[in-house]
Scaffold this active site. Structure first.
Site, short mmCIF file in Angstrom:
data_model
loop_
_atom_site.label_atom_id
_atom_site.label_comp_id
_atom_site.label_asym_id
_atom_site.label_seq_id
_atom_site.Cartn_x
_atom_site.Cartn_y
_atom_site.Cartn_z
N TYR A 41 0.85 -1.20 0.00
CA TYR A 41 0.00 0.00 0.00
C TYR A 41 0.88 1.24 0.00
O TYR A 41 1.79 1.34 0.83
CB TYR A 41 -0.92 0.03 1.23
CG TYR A 41 -2.37 -0.07 0.82
CD1 TYR A 41 -2.96 0.96 0.08
CD2 TYR A 41 -3.14 -1.19 1.12
CE1 TYR A 41 -4.27 0.86 -0.35
CE2 TYR A 41 -4.44 -1.29 0.70
CZ TYR A 41 -5.02 -0.26 -0.04
OH TYR A 41 -6.31 -0.36 -0.47
N GLU B 237 -0.46 4.79 -0.67
CA GLU B 237 -1.24 6.00 -0.96
C GLU B 237 -0.37 7.23 -0.79
O GLU B 237 0.41 7.33 0.16
CB GLU B 237 -2.46 6.07 -0.03
CG GLU B 237 -3.56 5.13 -0.48
CD GLU B 237 -4.79 5.19 0.41
OE1 GLU B 237 -4.75 5.87 1.45
OE2 GLU B 237 -5.78 4.53 0.06
N ASP C 250 -6.22 12.96 -25.35
CA ASP C 250 -6.18 11.56 -24.92
C ASP C 250 -5.43 10.79 -26.01
O ASP C 250 -5.98 10.49 -27.06
CB ASP C 250 -7.62 11.07 -24.76
CG ASP C 250 -7.71 9.59 -24.43
OD1 ASP C 250 -6.67 8.90 -24.46
OD2 ASP C 250 -8.83 9.12 -24.16
N THR D 240 -3.23 5.58 -22.16
CA THR D 240 -3.05 4.24 -21.62
C THR D 240 -1.59 3.86 -21.81
O THR D 240 -0.86 4.50 -22.57
CB THR D 240 -3.90 3.19 -22.38
OG1 THR D 240 -3.51 3.22 -23.76
CG2 THR D 240 -5.38 3.48 -22.27
N LYS E 141 -1.48 -0.01 -25.16
CA LYS E 141 -1.83 -0.14 -26.58
C LYS E 141 -0.54 -0.08 -27.40
O LYS E 141 0.31 -0.93 -27.22
CB LYS E 141 -2.87 0.92 -26.92
CG LYS E 141 -4.17 0.66 -26.12
CD LYS E 141 -5.27 1.64 -26.36
CE LYS E 141 -6.45 1.30 -25.46
NZ LYS E 141 -7.53 2.32 -25.54
N ARG F 146 -1.29 -3.07 -18.51
CA ARG F 146 -2.60 -2.44 -18.59
C ARG F 146 -2.65 -1.30 -17.57
O ARG F 146 -2.54 -1.53 -16.37
CB ARG F 146 -3.66 -3.49 -18.27
CG ARG F 146 -5.09 -3.10 -18.53
CD ARG F 146 -5.93 -4.36 -18.68
NE ARG F 146 -5.53 -5.03 -19.90
CZ ARG F 146 -5.96 -4.68 -21.13
NH1 ARG F 146 -6.83 -3.71 -21.28
NH2 ARG F 146 -5.54 -5.33 -22.20
#
Ligand SMILES: *Cc1c(COP(=O)(O)O)cnc(C)c1O
Length: 418
Positions: free
Chosen positions: A55, A57, A201, A227, A230, A236
Site C-alpha cells: 500500500y 497512498e 487523450d 493508456t 496499446k 494495462r
C-alpha cells in the site's frame, strides 16, 4: 515466470489451465485488435511481482504508509522516464486505466455540468469522451464533433466554428478509431480563440508519439492522458502528463480525488515500459507498425475494399464493408473462425447499430511485435479479403485457418508459457 506458473499449478489447476489456454490462443491466432499488444517478459515479470503487496497512498516521499522506500524508487523511475520520453514537465503514473486517466484529466479542471466537446464515438471517439452511458456523459454537458462526410477526416474549420458557437470549457482530442494524424497545434489555436482548455487523450497513439512518428500533443495541451497498454506496449494502465503549472492539481485529483492505493507492481511495469520505449529498437518497431498498417490498407484498396479515409498514417484503419453487403458483426465472426481477431466497429455515418456495425477496425501493433513485416501483411490481407468475400463458404474458412495457423507457428509467441 515458469517457476511462478509451477506454483500456480500446485494451488489452482483450473486457473493455471486458463493461463496456458490463453497463451496458446494468443500464439495460435492473428491478433489484429488495434488496442492490443504483447508485452515483453520484462514487463510481465514486473507485473507479477511482490510489489502488488504494498500500500502506498500518496506520492514518493509523501506517503500515508510506512515501508515505501523501495516502491518510491519504482514510482520515481516511472515518472522520470515518462517525463523524459514525452518531454513533459510533469507526469502522474498512478491511473489504473485509460478511463481513470481521463477522470483525472476532467476533474482536474471541470465541475459537473461544465461542457466538454469530444469526437463522437461513432466517428472514432471513445466512450469516455462524453458518451451518455459513460461517466463523462453523466457528469458533463457534451457537444460531439464529427469527421467530414466527404473525406472522413477531421474538418478543422468546422470544428473551429463549432467550438466558437458552443463555447465548451474543454475540447477533448484523441480517438480509438481514427487513422489520420492529429494537428494539435491547430487545436491549440482553436482552443485559444474559443477560450477553452485542451485535453488530448493519446491512448492509441502513445507509442507512435514516443517514437516521434506522430506529432506530440505535450507542447500544446493543458493535460495529456493515455493508456500504457496499446501501441506503447506496457502493462494495462494509464498515465497523465501536464505542464508544470497543472502538476499540483493533477496530482491532487489523482489522489485523493479519484483513486486509493496505487498499483505499485503496475507502476514498476510502467517504468520498464517507458525504458523500453526510449530505445532504438522500439522506434524501429513503431516504424514497422505504421508500415505494416499502410501495406495492409493498400492491399485492401487493391482488392476493392473501402478503407475509411483511403488509408492510414498510424497503426490502424477502418474497413467499411457496407459496399460488400456485409456487417461488421458477421465479418468479425467469419475472421475469428479463420483465426484472425478483429473487432466490429461503426464507420462514420454508419446506418447500422453499434452491435451490428458496417465496419471492422484493423490494427498492426500486436502482429508487428511478433516480428511480422510487409510480406506477411500482404498475405494476411489476401486471406482476410478472401474470407470477407466468401464468408458463408466453410471450405474457404478452413483453408484460411490453415494459412493463419502456419503464419502463427512461424512467429512463436510466449512459447515458454503454453
Ligand atoms: C482505450 C482508450 C481509453 C480507455 O482505456 P481503458 O484502459 O480501457 O480504460 C480511453 N481513451 C481512448 C482514446 C482509448 O482508446
Amino acid at each position: 515466470m515458469t517457476d511462478l506458473m509451477r506454483s500456480l499449478d500446485g494451488v489452482d489447476r483450473d486457473v493455471a489451465e486458463v493461463l496456458r489456454a490463453e497463451a496458446r490462443r494468443q500464439h495460435g491466432t492473428l491478433e489484429m485488435i488495434a488496442s492490443e499488444n504483447f508485452v515483453s517478459p520484462a514487463v510481465l515479470a514486473a507485473m507479477g511481482s511482490v510489489l502488488t503487496n504494498k500500500y502506498a497512498e500518496g506520492y514518493p516521499g509523501k506517503r500515508y504508509y510506512g515501508g515505501c522506500e523501495e516502491v518510491d524508487v519504482a514510482e520515481n523511475l516511472a515518472r522520470d522516464r515518462a517525463k523524459a520520453l514525452f518531454s513533459a514537465e510533469h507526469a502522474n503514473v498512478q491511473a489504473h486505466s485509460g478511463s481513470q486517466a481521463n477522470q483525472i484529466g476532467y476533474f482536474s479542471f471541470l465541475k459537473p455540468g461544465d461542457t466538454i466537446m469530444g469526437l463522437s464515438l461513432s466517428h472514432g471517439g471513445h466512450l469516455t469522451h462524453g458518451h451518455p452511458v459513460n461517466f463523462s456523459g453523466m457528469f458533463f454537458k457534451v457537444v460531439a464533433y464529427e469527421v467530414s462526410r466527404e473525406t472522413k477526416t477531421l474538418d478543422y474549420d468546422a470544428l473551429r466554428a463549432q467550438a466558437l458557437r458552443e463555447r465548451p470549457k474543454m475540447l477533448v482530442a484523441g480517438a480509438s478509431a481514427y487513422a489520420r494524424t492529429w494537428d494539435f497545434a491547430r487545436l491549440r489555436a482553436i482552443c485559444d480563440e474559443a477560450g477553452c482548455l485542451l485535453m488530448v487523450d493519446m491512448a492509441h497513439i502513445a507509442g507512435l508519439v514516443a517514437a516521434g512518428l506522430h506529432p506530440s500533443p505535450v507542447p500544446y495541451a493543458d493535460v495529456v492522458t493515455s493508456t500504457t497498454h496499446k501501441t506503447l506496449r506496457g502493462p494495462r494502465g494509464g498515465f497523465v502528463l501536464a505542464p508544470a503549472r497543472n502538476a499540483e492539481v493533477v496530482d491532487k485529483i489523482a489522489f485523493p480525488g479519484m483513486q486509493g492505493g496505487p498499483f505499485m507492481h503496475i507502476i514498476a511495469a510502467k517504468a520498464v515500459c517507458f525504458k523500453e520505449a526510449a530505445g532504438d529498437e522500439f522506434r524501429a518497431y513503431q516504424k514497422q507498425v505504421v508500415a505494416n498498417a499502410q501495406t495492409l490498407a493498400a492491399r485492401f484498396v487493391e482488392r476493392g475494399f473501402e478503407v475509411v479515409s483511403g488509408g492510414t498514417d498510424t497503426h490502424l484503419f477502418l474497413l467499411d464493408l457496407a459496399s460488400k453487403d456485409l456487417s461488421g458483426k458477421k465479418a468479425e465472426a467469419a475472421l475469428e473462425a479463420a483465426g484472425i481477431t478483429v473487432n466490429k466497429n461503426t464507420v462514420p455515418f454508419d446506418t447500422r447499430s453499434p452491435f451490428v456495425t458496417s465496419g471492422i477496425r484493423v490494427g498492426t501493433p500486436a502482429l508487428t511485435t511478433r516480428g511480422m513485416k510487409e510480406r506477411e501483411m500482404g498475405r494476411i490481407a489476401d486471406v482476410m479479403a478472401t474470407v470477407l468475400e466468401d464468408y458463408a463458404n466453410e471450405a474457404t474458412i478452413r483453408a484460411a485457418r490453415a494459412q493463419t495457423r502456419e503464419l502463427c507457428d512461424a512467429f512463436p509467441l510466449y512459447p515458454e508459457l503454453w
